[in-house]
Design an enzyme around this catalytic site. Structure first.
Site, PDB file in Angstrom:
ATOM      1  N   THR A  24       0.924  -0.976  -0.028  1.00 57.32           N
ATOM      2  CA  THR A  24      -0.044  -0.001  -0.059  1.00 57.32           C
ATOM      3  C   THR A  24       0.980   1.325   0.115  1.00 57.32           C
ATOM      4  O   THR A  24       1.865   1.302   0.896  1.00 57.32           O
ATOM      5  CB  THR A  24      -0.979  -0.059   1.171  1.00 57.32           C
ATOM      6  N   HIS A 174      -6.836 -11.247  -1.935  1.00 61.30           N
ATOM      7  CA  HIS A 174      -5.944 -11.001  -0.634  1.00 61.30           C
ATOM      8  C   HIS A 174      -6.696 -11.516   0.517  1.00 61.30           C
ATOM      9  O   HIS A 174      -7.660 -10.960   1.102  1.00 61.30           O
ATOM     10  CB  HIS A 174      -6.055  -9.472  -0.535  1.00 61.30           C
ATOM     11  N   ASN A 177      -3.140 -10.782   6.168  1.00 61.64           N
ATOM     12  CA  ASN A 177      -2.720  -9.511   6.910  1.00 61.64           C
ATOM     13  C   ASN A 177      -3.907  -8.684   7.234  1.00 61.64           C
ATOM     14  O   ASN A 177      -3.758  -7.339   7.263  1.00 61.64           O
ATOM     15  CB  ASN A 177      -1.924  -8.787   5.745  1.00 61.64           C
ATOM     16  N   TYR A 179      -7.126  -8.326   6.576  1.00 62.55           N
ATOM     17  CA  TYR A 179      -8.281  -7.869   5.606  1.00 62.55           C
ATOM     18  C   TYR A 179      -9.379  -8.739   5.609  1.00 62.55           C
ATOM     19  O   TYR A 179      -9.362  -9.896   6.227  1.00 62.55           O
ATOM     20  CB  TYR A 179      -7.639  -7.731   4.098  1.00 62.55           C
ATOM     21  N   ASN A 231      -0.525 -14.709  11.095  1.00 60.93           N
ATOM     22  CA  ASN A 231       0.109 -13.302  11.374  1.00 60.93           C
ATOM     23  C   ASN A 231      -0.833 -12.382  12.158  1.00 60.93           C
ATOM     24  O   ASN A 231      -1.788 -12.386  12.196  1.00 60.93           O
ATOM     25  CB  ASN A 231      -0.201 -12.692   9.864  1.00 60.93           C
TER      26      ASN A 231
END
Length: 365
Positions: A24, A174, A177, A179, A231
């Site tokens: 990003t 995605h 992480n 999302y 994560n």
């Protein structure tokens, strides 16, 4: 070096095994279209075997922060076509990462001004970038209804079709992480008691529905999936990720997508555990929550057989000619703090190549 060898499988034909990881950078216009600088940025890095873009929201209800770009309107599609044209002219290959924020976001950080919604009403821990340049605490998200879940699945598929229309070579879903897809998978963000929560089968249902919808929309050969088992980034909690991700990998493997993009973790060695369970192309990311990935670290991953390709993040920010620097054993520049996020070329497209430094030694790498 293994990194510099060609890679070919049934879907991918790449000149090297160096992948540019999605990162990003918050460079979009007020309407969510990428700026002209975005085309320059990715074209500068087109020597990568594959580029995966920054996360792009598939619908305005999935915008995670101000200035994150979208792929949901005709104007956004046209602007991304400018980006893909630039990359292809430079000889590169580029996938669009589809990133739905889910519970992440803020009404003042979204084009449509909506309150975020995720699997459950669990507030994120981190503040959100707003359009006025400041930050604000994340609001308490709504719990998504079944109708909203179904709509989100459709938004991913619609954005994938737009990505192909915009000239992308494929899309990356995605699921990592923090999302939306990760929110359905994780312990602390999915407190549902319906068919999308509770058991492993239910928690991975949304990920599989999205994958099936995107594959149906554009074909498995154009679809990659990114996961980050265990994560802890952005307040995620997965106490025992192995059983869920083994089951999810087994299901995804039957869909035969173009690749799996997998983030390793200090507490759960996902690459070692899941590589034997995956029969397609695997991209390893070993720099998440760690020191930036080095060529030596990437070589070790490939030599161990844990992956076919390795993605580099911060190294690609500061070294537009990363592949050439690896090829010649040259020193890598470090990321500057100025311009890491925001508008304009500073800290974005102004990093010099080694050849430019050689011609103009006074330039700062």
């Amino acid at each position: 070096m293994l990194l510099l060898t060609e890679y070919h499988d049934r879907h991918l034909h790449l000149p090297n095994r160096v992948v540019m990881a999605p990162m990003t950078r918050l460079r979009s216009r007020p309407d969510g279209s990428p700026t002209d600088d975005v085309a320059t940025y990715y074209a500068q890095r087109a020597e990568a075997g594959l580029i995966v873009t920054e996360g792009i929201w598939p619908h305005s209800s999935g915008q995670s922060e101000a200035w994150v770009p979208g792929l949901a309107t005709d104007a956004q599609t046209r602007a991304w076509h400018t980006v893909t044209d630039a990359v292809h002219r430079a000889g590169g290959r580029i996938f669009a990462q589809l990133m739905h924020g889910g519970r992440l976001g803020h009404p003042q950080a979204r084009i449509d001004g909506t309150v975020p919604a995720g699997p459950s009403a669990v507030r994120p821990e981190d503040p959100v970038h707003l359009y006025d340049g400041g930050k604000a605490p994340a609001p308490l998200p709504r719990s998504m209804t079944r109708a909203e879940i179904a709509a989100a699945v459709g938004h991913y598929a619609d954005a994938a079709r737009r990505a192909v229309a915009a000239g992308f070579d494929g899309v990356e879903i995605h699921g990592a992480n923090s999302y939306l897809i990760h929110q359905f998978l994780a312990d602390n963000t999915n407190l549902r008691t319906d068919e999308y929560g509770g058991t492993i089968v239910n928690r991975m249902r949304f990920a599989l529905e999205v994958t099936d919808a995107v594959v149906a929309a554009v074909g498995a050969e154009r679809v990659g999936v990114r996961l980050s088992p265990g994560n802890p980034q952005f307040g995620m909690r997965e106490a025992d990720p192995a059983p869920l991700y083994r089951a999810l990998i087994a299901e995804l493997d039957t869909r035969r997508p173009a690749y799996l993009h997998l983030t390793d973790n200090d507490d759960y060695p996902a690459l070692a555990d899941l590589r034997p369970r995956w029969h397609g192309t695997l991209i390893a990311n070993v720099g998440e929550n760690r020191a930036p990935t080095s060529p030596a670290a990437a070589e070790r991953v490939l030599a161990a057989g844990h992956a076919d390709l390795v993605s580099f993040g911060r190294a690609f920010i500061a070294n537009p000619d990363l592949v050439d620097r690896i090829r010649h054993g040259r020193k890598l520049a470090s990321v500057r703090t100025d311009g890491l996020y925001g508008q304009g070329p500073v800290g974005y497209t102004d990093y010099p190549t080694w050849a430019e430094l050689d011609r103009h030694p006074a330039r700062v790498a």
